[in-house]
Scaffold this active site. Structure first.
Site, short mmCIF file in Angstrom:
data_model
loop_
_atom_site.label_atom_id
_atom_site.label_comp_id
_atom_site.label_asym_id
_atom_site.label_seq_id
_atom_site.Cartn_x
_atom_site.Cartn_y
_atom_site.Cartn_z
N ASP A 181 0.82 -1.21 0.00
CA ASP A 181 0.00 0.00 0.00
C ASP A 181 0.86 1.26 0.00
OD1 ASP A 181 -2.64 0.70 -0.23
OD2 ASP A 181 -2.97 0.96 1.91
N ASP A 217 -10.12 -4.02 13.15
CA ASP A 217 -10.21 -5.45 13.45
C ASP A 217 -11.32 -5.76 14.45
OD1 ASP A 217 -8.86 -4.08 15.45
OD2 ASP A 217 -6.94 -5.04 15.05
#
Length: 883
Positions: free
Chosen positions: A221, A372
């Site tokens: 990324d 998460d």
């Protein structure tokens, strides 16, 4: 005068109150087996409404104990009795330690602690709130709210640890291989060192799973324009290793967006997500995929995060691994408690997730920076299940510097507060969560508000001692009789589940160290949950010298200074206001204890230098040393990517440069070039060798990575044997200052005043030549030799111009041969270093040397010049081989 009969009676009365060992065992058995089993048998026939009525009746019976305010001496007796019961329960738990017994005793202590806490809370509310004026009222209410938060956190923790679930893996071999699910392995990366990503990728490739059902993706990324050179290097690495590198055009939603993009481009049933520094063991999928085959409603399996390098608390306070690190409490206890309620959290890495279910909730959540936990929250809201499997199967890097650690904790604090603000897990009627799941998520999302109560506890004593602001009205002995049972019983209750993972007073140090940062970000996140952005935690940094990170603890230093100044006011209080002596003394001890913890928290920001090139792990690997035509087998004591320490049962006759073969738990091997930099004998007459790896090739580095981090059956940190002992824990904190400021001295070997290494013991003859000897040569016996230096024994009478040699340290020519009549000796140049007399004379046994009673034996040390090493190294190695 006491009569004989009265003495006998007193002895008999004492004996009546003593319990024999058999009586103690019977009492313990009654408390932990017979009584609980009786309750179990009775309760199983009762309906929920009947149980609720029984609980209400039981609580009503406790009302007099909670609301009564007896005389001081009676309160002291109640406090002593409560503490004795708690201590007695812990003794029984330690003596009859089994999972079932521990659960019963923990439940009993939790109930007793709750009653004691409610009793204290009633007293605080009814008698100690200081509402006399606005200033006292303000700080009194602020402290009271802080206590309410701490008590609610305590109760939530009791609920989470009521039942600890320990799972065993589902054997994949029980299912036909055609039923095994396809697994994609994602390794998201942004700007991390390519070498770190390479090691994780190598370990992922080595995971034991069918090749046609496993595919590895490195998700880069990093912005192409900013990290162009790095991306190209990463692309070449991925091509070399045979894995797929996947990129995208933007960095929208950071790691969550990176994974969501990959979800749409890959076709696996399951996805193993690994942070780019989390190297998995080869048995990872073997231990986790079976859970999905057994339960179709299972959304994800989470495993522990584990770090092989010390975090800033461990490194800067030099705990040497004796104190559990911060994440052990979560992964060893709380996650297993959450798992019992089907509320285990997804932690972003070291987890296998079912992609189909993740896509049903829109992929990885992007609304918060703790994507998460937020994703797990949504999966549970749809009725899917989770599993927490407590087996360490990744080795990662903890932040090395305190500032990086703070950044990581701040992100977690902000994200959890965002979930609390946006989702309101406790009372949101739109969520399809069970009550236990709501409680577990509320506990997690409210946890990082600890900064506020911790600061209030630190400020309350100075406010009284410096400004006369009394946050607790009537603070005195009576308050202690209510507060101490509440505090100590909560510690005793938590000791049972936390005894191996949280040591006394260390949690307070952690909370003080993070209090300002956590307090600020959680407050801002509640006010505006959109504030803040995802930040990547720096990994792989190196601290080269001591420095104090003042910026990270500046406010904590100020609070420490205020606390220290407040203690100076105590003598004035005692002189000018003796009627307040109880409140003054209690605030003095309270403030002094806080100052002690505050100073320890500040020392966490005192960065200690890292002396080792790489982090050492105490792994026990088979190590085979090869030198010449001989081999010696031993075990590693510890190992790193740059060296190892090995124990052998015999002392090997080797030079300093060797071949070393290391064997992993599953048989992976690597053959390395090593240099023995130090050796000594142990108390058990074993040889301890300290070996540095030298001249490693790319393939050797990769193979070494797999042996150390991948070929692992069980990491050494899977179980911790140390148990919390409050007094020892307190003393260890007290000695931290001595440890923190001690001088570091790297271990080196000194031999005859020069840096030396292990040398091979040999028997050879040498002829020495030097211009200062006026055309003469000297005969000597070569006794020890390595690749860097050698040792000779000779008669000192032969040496001419010794004073000149000692002053100039000249180069000396050597002709070395195995025997005196060898026609082809090897010639070398070596620099004179030192000479010393021999305490015990070993005759040189040279043909041209006449022995007499006046022989003066000496040993001469010579070293090979670094400038000539390339030209002479082949000859040196040949001599080491043949001698």
């Amino acid at each position: 005068m006491t009569s004989l009969s009265s003495k006998v009676k007193s002895k008999l009365s004492i004996k009546c109150f003593r319990f024999s060992q058999q009586q103690r065992e019977q009492l313990a058995r009654w408390l932990v087996e017979l009584l609980p089993n009786t309750f179990d048998q009775v309760f199983q026939f009762m309906s929920n409404n009947q149980l609720l009525l029984l609980i209400v009746c039981g609580l009503s019976l406790l009302i007099p104990l909670i609301t009564a305010r007896p005389a001081i001496w009676q309160q002291g007796l109640v406090a002593a009795l409560l503490l004795f019961v708690g201590h007695f329960a812990l003794q029984i738990e330690e003596q009859y330690n089994s999972k079932k017994n521990s659960e019963y005793i923990h439940l009993f202590l939790a109930l007793l602690s709750i009653v004691t806490t409610v009793r204290y809370l009633y007293y605080r509310t009814s008698y100690t709130l200081n509402l006399e004026d606005w200033l006292n009222a303000t700080f009194s209410l602020l402290l009271f709210v802080a206590e309410l938060y701490a008590i609610s956190t305590l109760l939530l923790a009791y609920f989470q640890t009521l039942k600890i679930k320990n799972r065993k893996p589902v054997n994949l071999e029980d299912f036909p291989k055609e039923q095994w699910l396809k697994v994609d392995i994602y390794i998201p990366t942004y700007n991390e060192d390519v070498e770190i990503v390479r090691k994780t990728t190598l370990a992922a490739i080595a995971i034991d799973y069918p090749a046609d059902k496993k595919k590895i993706y490195v998700l880069d990324d990093g912005r192409a324009e900013k990290y162009k050179a790095r991306r190209e290097k990463l692309r070449q690495t991925c091509e070399e290793l045979g894995v797929v590198m996947m990129t995208r055009d933007n960095n929208e939603h950071a790691k969550a967006g990176n994974i969501n993009t990959a979800f749409k481009r890959t076709d696996g049933d399951l996805v193993l997500i690994l942070d780019c520094d989390h190297m998995p063991t080869r048995n990872f999928l073997q231990n986790t995929v079976g859970f999905f085959l057994r339960d179709e409603k299972l959304a994800f399996v989470q495993t522990p995060h584990w770090f092989y390098n010390p975090d800033p608390f461990e490194r800067n306070l030099l705990t040497r691994g004796k104190i559990p690190v911060g994440n052990e409490l979560f992964y060893k206890v709380l996650q297993k408690g959450n798992d019992f309620w089907n509320a285990a959290f997804f932690c972003g890495s070291a987890a296998v997730i079912r992609k189909e279910y993740a896509l049903q909730v829109g992929g990885i959540a992007t609304e918060t920076v703790t994507e998460d936990c937020h994703t797990a929250f949504r999966l549970h809201s749809l009725g899917y299940k989770s599993i927490y499997y407590d087996k360490i199967m990744v080795a990662g890097l903890a932040p090395e510097m305190f500032s990086s650690y703070v950044g990581q904790q701040v992100r977690w604090a902000r994200g959890m507060a965002q979930i609390l603000r946006l989702e309101n897990p406790l009372i949101n009627p739109k969520l399809n969560l069970t009550i236990p799941q709501r409680i577990c998520y509320f506990s997690a999302t409210s946890h990082f508000f600890y900064g506020y109560p911790r600061l209030m506890y630190a400020l309350a004593p100075p406010l009284f001692l410096l400004f006369g602001i009394n946050s607790v009205k009537g603070l005195g002995i009576e308050t202690l009789f209510y507060a101490l049972p509440h505090i100590i019983l909560s510690m005793q209750t938590n000791h049972i589940p936390y005894k191996h993972v949280r040591f006394s007073f260390w949690n307070e140090i952690f909370e003080f160290a993070m209090s300002f940062q956590a307090g600020i970000v959680t407050l801002l996140a509640v006010v505006n949950p959109k504030l803040g952005s995802f930040n990547v935690t720096d990994k792989g940094l190196t601290v080269t010298e001591r420095n104090f990170d003042f910026d990270s603890v500046r406010y904590l230093v100020i609070v420490s200074a205020i606390s220290a100044a407040s203690l100076l006011a105590v003598p004035f209080w005692l002189l000018l206001s003796p009627e307040d002596i109880q409140a003054v003394l209690i605030n003095m001890f309270w403030g002094g204890f806080n100052l002690f913890l505050l100073l320890a928290a500040c020392l966490v920001a005192f960065e200690q230098p890292q002396l080792r090139q790489t982090h050492r792990l105490p792994r026990k690997l088979t190590a085979i040393i090869h030198s010449g035509n001989q081999s010696w087998t031993g075990k590693t004591v510890d190992i790193s990517e740059s060296g190892t320490q090995i124990l052998l049962d015999e002392w090997p006759n080797i030079a300093d440069e060797i071949k070393l073969e290391l064997v992993g738990d599953y048989g992976a091997r690597v053959l390395l070039n090593g240099r023995v930099i130090r050796a000594n004998a142990t108390s058990k007459l074993q040889a301890r060798l300290f070996i540095e790896f030298v001249n490693l090739t790319r393939s050797q580095i990769d193979d070494l990575t797999l042996v150390i981090y991948s070929d692992v059956k069980e990491w050494y940190s899977q179980t911790r044997t140390e148990v919390d002992k409050p007094l020892e824990s307190l003393w260890f904190i007290l000695t931290a200052i001595k440890r923190v400021f001690r001088e570091f001295k790297p271990a080196i070997t000194q031999k005859m005043g020069i840096k030396s290494t292990v040398r091979k013991r040999v028997e050879a003859v040498a002829q020495l030549y030097w211009d200062g000897w006026e055309g003469h040569s000297i005969s000597a016996k070569l006794t020890e030799m390595g690749t860097q230096d050698l040792r000779l024994e000779l008669d000192c009478r032969q040496i001419l111009n010794l004073e000149t040699m000692l002053h100039t340290q000249p180069l000396i020519g050597l002709l070395i041969s195995k025997e005196a009549n060898d026609s082809q000796p090897q010639s070398l140049l070596a620099q004179f270093e030192r000479i010393e007399e021999l305490a015990i004379y070993h005759p040189p046994n040279l043909q041209d040397l006449e022995h007499s009673a006046t022989v003066n034996p000496v040993a001469m040390e010579l070293s090979f010049p670094e400038s000539l090493k390339r030209q002479q190294l082949a000859k040196i190695k040949l001599l080491l081989k043949i001698l």
